[in-house]
Design an enzyme around this catalytic site. Sequence first.
Site, PDB file in Angstrom:
ATOM      1  N   TYR A   1       0.820  -1.213   0.000  1.00 35.77           N
ATOM      2  CA  TYR A   1       0.000   0.000   0.000  1.00 35.77           C
ATOM      3  C   TYR A   1       0.856   1.267   0.000  1.00 35.77           C
ATOM      4  CZ  TYR A   1      -4.706  -1.886   0.766  1.00 35.77           C
ATOM      5  OH  TYR A   1      -5.927  -2.485   0.622  1.00 35.77           O
TER       6      TYR A   1
ATOM      7  N   LYS B   1       2.871 -15.450   2.871  1.00 37.29           N
ATOM      8  CA  LYS B   1       3.042 -16.215   1.631  1.00 37.29           C
ATOM      9  C   LYS B   1       4.529 -16.507   1.512  1.00 37.29           C
ATOM     10  CE  LYS B   1       1.418 -17.998  -2.226  1.00 37.29           C
ATOM     11  NZ  LYS B   1       0.528 -19.187  -2.230  1.00 37.29           N
TER      12      LYS B   1
ATOM     13  N   ASP C   1      -3.366 -18.287   1.186  1.00 34.69           N
ATOM     14  CA  ASP C   1      -4.409 -18.979   0.410  1.00 34.69           C
ATOM     15  C   ASP C   1      -5.116 -20.013   1.282  1.00 34.69           C
ATOM     16  OD1 ASP C   1      -1.972 -20.300   0.451  1.00 34.69           O
ATOM     17  OD2 ASP C   1      -2.088 -21.032  -1.607  1.00 34.69           O
TER      18      ASP C   1
ATOM     19  N   ASP D   1      -6.491  -6.724   4.315  1.00 38.48           N
ATOM     20  CA  ASP D   1      -7.619  -6.064   3.647  1.00 38.48           C
ATOM     21  C   ASP D   1      -8.551  -7.125   3.073  1.00 38.48           C
ATOM     22  OD1 ASP D   1      -9.155  -4.017   2.393  1.00 38.48           O
ATOM     23  OD2 ASP D   1      -8.142  -4.470   0.506  1.00 38.48           O
TER      24      ASP D   1
ATOM     25  N   ASP E   1     -12.464  -8.706   4.786  1.00 37.49           N
ATOM     26  CA  ASP E   1     -13.763  -8.712   4.098  1.00 37.49           C
ATOM     27  C   ASP E   1     -14.363 -10.119   4.115  1.00 37.49           C
ATOM     28  OD1 ASP E   1     -13.413  -6.021   3.395  1.00 37.49           O
ATOM     29  OD2 ASP E   1     -14.251  -6.325   1.392  1.00 37.49           O
TER      30      ASP E   1
HETATM   31  C1  IPM Z   1     -10.392  -0.885   4.019  1.00 35.02           C
HETATM   32  C2  IPM Z   1     -10.634  -0.337   2.632  1.00 35.02           C
HETATM   33  C3  IPM Z   1      -9.455   0.538   2.228  1.00 35.02           C
HETATM   34  C4  IPM Z   1      -8.202  -0.320   2.280  1.00 35.02           C
HETATM   35  C5  IPM Z   1      -9.595   1.210   0.857  1.00 35.02           C
HETATM   36  C6  IPM Z   1     -10.859   2.026   0.762  1.00 35.02           C
HETATM   37  C7  IPM Z   1      -8.387   2.040   0.501  1.00 35.02           C
HETATM   38  O1  IPM Z   1     -10.834  -1.367   1.735  1.00 35.02           O
HETATM   39  O2  IPM Z   1     -10.255  -0.079   4.963  1.00 35.02           O
HETATM   40  O3  IPM Z   1     -10.361  -2.095   4.170  1.00 35.02           O
HETATM   41  O4  IPM Z   1      -7.895  -1.041   1.315  1.00 35.02           O
HETATM   42  O5  IPM Z   1      -7.517  -0.280   3.285  1.00 35.02           O
HETATM   43 MG    MG Z   2     -11.003  -3.296   2.642  1.00 33.98          MG
END
Ligand code: IPM
Ligand code: MG
Length: 358
Positions: free
Chosen positions: A143, A193, A225, A249, A253
Amino acid sequence: MNFKIALIRGDGIGPEIINETVKVIDKVGEKFGHAFEYIDVLMGGCATDAIGTSYPEGTAELCKSCDAVLLGAVGGPKWGSDRPAQERPETALLAIRKDLGLYANLRPAVLRPALIDACPLKRETAEQGIDLLMLRELTGGIYFGKRGRYQTEDRGVEATDLMAYSEKEIERIGRRAFEMARLRRKKVSSVDKANVLETSRLWRSVMHRLAEEYPDVAYEDVLVDNCAMQLMRDPGQFDVVVTENMFGDILSDEASMVTGSIGLLPSASMGDGAPALYEPIHGSAPDIAGQDKANPIATILSAAMMFRYSFQLGDEADVIEEAVDKALAAGWRTADIVNLGEAIVGTRRMGEVIRENI
Ligand code: IPM
Ligand code: MG
């Protein structure tokens, strides 16, 4: 006690979910005798529209003058990847994380008892429960590495994003993982990884050194993975999952969906000093913005984390979390967590019901 909170309402559903959350915070203040002062901080696509940059000068300083930062969400198709960097909301989000030194991102994924039916996994897996803490490194890795595009002679344009990690960066997030595991079920799963990436091999060697310092904490290496797969197969096996920025990240999710909806998961981002930043892990959901449809729970639970970690007010945090559980147990559902035949409530009503339970 008195606290000063920086509010970044942001874009899309951000303002709506922050509104409900502020009312929850004030209700807690009334009940326990605390006063809150709110400082509005302009950041994100709304800032681009107002003054041409998503991260106005002085944003970090303004936040640093507060005890904590509460963020709704930033971003939207209006400020897409075709825009210059300073106009993109994501630029501001990464900048504030970096400027406040928020290297540790806590993303707890908990399957709330009332929501077993919202869990997409097999019933017997869901019944074993899910209570894991995803600890994501937030200010390093790909990032923040050098990136760019250049013209080559024979392959057209080439683009590059560099992933770099230093021992120091790995060690400070690793220590947090072990310290947090000590307060929980005493298990750390470090995700990398290492079969491919050099940054992961360094990550793993630092983690192994730390594991020796914490003999009371069980430790394992998990390839990323495999971790993605294990989160579907048996998420109950995880306690603290620590990983680098981009893996975290993606996996957070996935972990959120396993607990029912991304609309439920809070987060806290911390450094070595104040202030910390609290935000739902979901985005600005422009498709449902302004329609009273968003689930405010992730933001309200982020406020609970703020009470616990920034204000050292654990009882107040418990009260908020219990109020959310009571609202869910009583059958209140926003659209993202509803099952066939159940009634749907909007953002405002959900906020109101949670406050009634405080
Ligand atoms: C998160 C979001 C952010 C990230 C994006 C919006 C830049 O997906 O906070 O998880 O990737 O960190
Ligand atoms: Mg995110």
